[in-house]
Design a protein around this motif. Structure first.
Motif, short mmCIF file in Angstrom:
data_model
loop_
_atom_site.label_atom_id
_atom_site.label_comp_id
_atom_site.label_asym_id
_atom_site.label_seq_id
_atom_site.Cartn_x
_atom_site.Cartn_y
_atom_site.Cartn_z
N PRO A 51 0.85 -1.20 0.00
CA PRO A 51 0.00 0.00 0.00
C PRO A 51 0.88 1.24 0.00
N PRO A 52 0.53 2.27 -0.77
CA PRO A 52 1.30 3.51 -0.69
C PRO A 52 1.06 4.17 0.67
N SER A 53 2.00 4.99 1.12
CA SER A 53 1.80 5.68 2.40
C SER A 53 0.54 6.54 2.33
N ARG A 54 0.32 7.13 1.16
CA ARG A 54 -0.96 7.81 0.89
C ARG A 54 -1.20 7.70 -0.60
N SER A 55 -2.47 7.59 -1.00
CA SER A 55 -2.73 7.42 -2.42
C SER A 55 -2.25 8.66 -3.16
N TYR A 56 -2.55 9.82 -2.62
CA TYR A 56 -2.00 11.06 -3.13
C TYR A 56 -2.26 12.13 -2.09
N ASP A 57 -1.52 13.22 -2.21
CA ASP A 57 -1.68 14.32 -1.26
C ASP A 57 -3.17 14.70 -1.15
N HIS A 58 -3.66 14.78 0.09
CA HIS A 58 -5.05 15.16 0.42
C HIS A 58 -6.04 14.00 0.29
N TYR A 59 -5.67 12.86 -0.28
CA TYR A 59 -6.66 11.80 -0.45
C TYR A 59 -6.64 10.87 0.76
N THR A 60 -6.19 9.63 0.64
CA THR A 60 -6.25 8.79 1.83
C THR A 60 -4.92 8.10 2.08
N SER A 61 -4.80 7.51 3.27
CA SER A 61 -3.51 6.96 3.70
C SER A 61 -3.54 5.44 3.67
N TRP A 62 -2.39 4.83 3.91
CA TRP A 62 -2.26 3.38 3.94
C TRP A 62 -3.24 2.76 4.93
N ALA A 63 -3.49 3.46 6.05
CA ALA A 63 -4.32 2.88 7.10
C ALA A 63 -5.74 2.63 6.60
N PHE A 64 -6.19 3.47 5.66
CA PHE A 64 -7.52 3.24 5.12
C PHE A 64 -7.49 2.23 3.99
N LEU A 65 -6.43 2.24 3.22
CA LEU A 65 -6.37 1.35 2.05
C LEU A 65 -6.35 -0.12 2.44
N ILE A 66 -5.83 -0.45 3.65
CA ILE A 66 -5.78 -1.87 4.03
C ILE A 66 -7.02 -2.31 4.80
N LEU A 67 -7.99 -1.40 4.99
CA LEU A 67 -9.18 -1.76 5.77
C LEU A 67 -9.92 -2.99 5.23
N PRO A 68 -10.06 -3.15 3.91
CA PRO A 68 -10.77 -4.35 3.42
C PRO A 68 -10.09 -5.63 3.88
N PHE A 69 -8.78 -5.55 4.16
CA PHE A 69 -8.05 -6.74 4.57
C PHE A 69 -8.00 -6.88 6.09
N LEU A 70 -8.62 -5.93 6.78
CA LEU A 70 -8.79 -6.03 8.23
C LEU A 70 -10.26 -6.27 8.55
N GLU A 71 -10.95 -6.86 7.61
CA GLU A 71 -12.37 -7.18 7.78
C GLU A 71 -13.23 -5.96 8.02
N ASN A 72 -12.90 -4.87 7.38
CA ASN A 72 -13.70 -3.66 7.51
C ASN A 72 -14.13 -3.14 6.14
N VAL A 73 -14.59 -4.06 5.30
CA VAL A 73 -15.01 -3.68 3.95
C VAL A 73 -16.13 -2.65 4.02
#
Lengths: 158, 320
Positions: free
Chosen positions: B75-97
């Motif tokens: 996962p990128p550290s953030r998708s792009y400036d102002h958008y979202t971070s790694w912590a949100f991008l891995i949520l589907p894999f933490l059972e938080n789809v």
């Protein structure tokens, strides 16, 4: 006998309270980082690594806006262990001001050789007493930072 | 009991009880025993919290591994400036789809719904540090000549991805030598000049990570992915140090540096801002690229820490 027992209890309580962890003693070290023209380095981190240790023991401190620092090894501001140390000084720009974008970086003030213990050339001996240290550093040569920021600028200002 | 002249006497005052000295001695002994035991109990409690913290990191680590299995990239550290971070991008894999589905991937953080921004998930919090509050309070020091982003509250977190330690001054830009860096993104051109609040909306059309396991050329088991963020108690919930974790605007909120110039903070009150650090006793927990979770001494030499955070420094990592 009873007195001795009480003494033993008292001693073990003191030992528990102080903690017998076998760490080398540290001595207070205050200091200041200045450029040759007398102006202080106003931000960054300074690190003292003790030489001739089995495992590296590093004392570090944040450099205050007036250029001063107070080393800490096992706790903030507790000083450094005695002996010879090699020193590195790192002064990156504080993040969160928007200047982490390469195209907006102001020129580096501190010479980049101080980032590394091997190239800094700074060595100090800490004696077992409270110590004051004046760390003298050089300015960066004018075009030194070009190599590090060769990223093509993306959209500026976003 | 008999009185001095031999008569049996049942008056309570003359019954043999504990003397004051005996009572005091026994209380003192009990006191000493409790004093000996209490630290042990506290240590056991802290040890349990530490184990939970490591379990959190293990889950995050598994999330990243699964992300990599799915997309063949970290996962990128953030998708792009102002958008979202790694912590949100891995949520589907933490059972938080379901939480993830609340987010519109085309929009900036500042335009997301309250549910998406404010829902906190337990694996992102170290029990030694806090059990709330979970929402960010304000942005401090973001009013710069370059950028003005006002505060839009979002949930915080105790873990940050590794941004390496260089090159000087540009950490968390795409040239950073950490394992996770900013994504390679394409957006619509912004309609309003930068520097306004809220940041002008521009749709994020696509993004791609710049790193994968094959870019961890120092070896996945020698590269830190995620670790505990150092946040002073006085800075809880305040960006940059502890701002909204899902906000890809402020690197200080979702990532940390480690290496020369960025030692691990030695205690909760250490003044450092951009560094790793924990509230555990002299140990800071990290997860590495191979999925392992390791506690590292906060006194580790910064040179060695730097070799661990950098993905491509080609240096041998000594025992740590």
């Amino acid at each position: 006998m009873r007195f001795r027992f009480e003494l033993f209890v008292a001693l073990s309580m003191v030992c528990l309270a102080v903690g017998c962890d076998g760490r080398p003693p540290t001595y207070l070290v205050h200091g200041m980082v200045v450029f040759p023209d007398g102006k202080p380095l106003t931000s960054g981190t300074i690190e003292f690594e003790a030489l001739n240790q089995k495992k590296p023991i590093t004392a570090s401190s944040e450099i205050a806006t007036d250029g001063t620092f107070q080393l800490g090894t096992f706790a903030p501001n507790d000083g450094a262990i005695a002996g010879e140390h090699r020193v590195a000084v790192i002064s990156d720009f504080e993040i969160g001001t928007g200047i982490e974008r390469p195209e907006e970086l102001p020129p580096e003030r501190l010479h980049l050789k101080y980032r590394d213990f091997k190239t800094s050339g700074l060595k100090y001996v800490i004696k077992p007493q409270t110590t004051n240290i004046l760390v003298e550093v050089e300015y960066a040569p004018p075009k030194d930072t070009k190599d590090d920021t060769k990223t093509p600028p993306t959209r500026a200002g976003d | 009991m008999y009185s001095s002249h031999g008569k049996r006497c049942l008056q309570p005052l003359e019954r043999r009880g504990f003397t004051l000295i005996e009572l005091l001695v026994s209380i003192a002994i009990i006191g000493v025993l409790i004093a000996l035991m209490l630290p042990a109990v506290q240590q056991a409690r802290e040890q349990a919290r530490m184990t939970q913290c490591r379990n959190n990191l293990k889950q995050i680590s598994m999330g990243i591994q699964n992300f990599h299995s799915q997309y063949n990239e970290l996962p990128p550290s953030r998708s792009y400036d102002h958008y979202t971070s790694w912590a949100f991008l891995i949520l589907p894999f933490l059972e938080n789809v379901n939480l993830f589905e609340n987010w519109d991937p085309e929009l900036k953080y500042y335009y997301q719904s309250d549910t998406a921004r404010l829902t906190h998930i337990p694996p992102y919090f170290c029990p030694t540090r806090r059990s709330g509050p979970f929402a960010s309070i304000e942005n401090a020091a973001v009013l710069s000549p370059y950028e003005t982003s006002g505060h839009v509250p979002g949930t915080v977190a105790d873990y940050g991805c590794s941004a390496g330690y260089g090159p000087p001054g540009v950490w968390n830009w795409i040239t950073s030598n950490g394992a996770m860096v900013m994504g390679d993104a394409t957006t619509d051109p912004p309609t309003v000049p930068a520097g306004n609040y809220p940041p002008p909306q521009a749709r994020l059309l696509r993004f791609k990570s710049r790193t994968s396991f094959k870019d961890l050329i120092d070896g996945a088991s020698n590269t830190i992915l995620v670790g505990e963020k150092h946040v002073r108690p006085s800075r809880w919930g305040i960006a940059q140090e502890d701002g909204a974790i899902y906000n890809g605007d402020h690197p200080g909120s979702f990532s940390r540096c480690g290496g020369p110039g960025y030692p691990i903070a030695r205690s909760a009150t250490d003044v450092y801002r951009d560094n790793f650090g924990s509230y555990h006793n002299e140990i800071c927990n990290f997860t590495l690229g191979d999925g392992s979770v390791r506690g590292i001494s906060v006194y580790i030499a910064t040179e060695i820490l730097g070799r661990l955070t950098a993905r491509n420094d080609n240096e041998v990592v000594e025992e740590f």
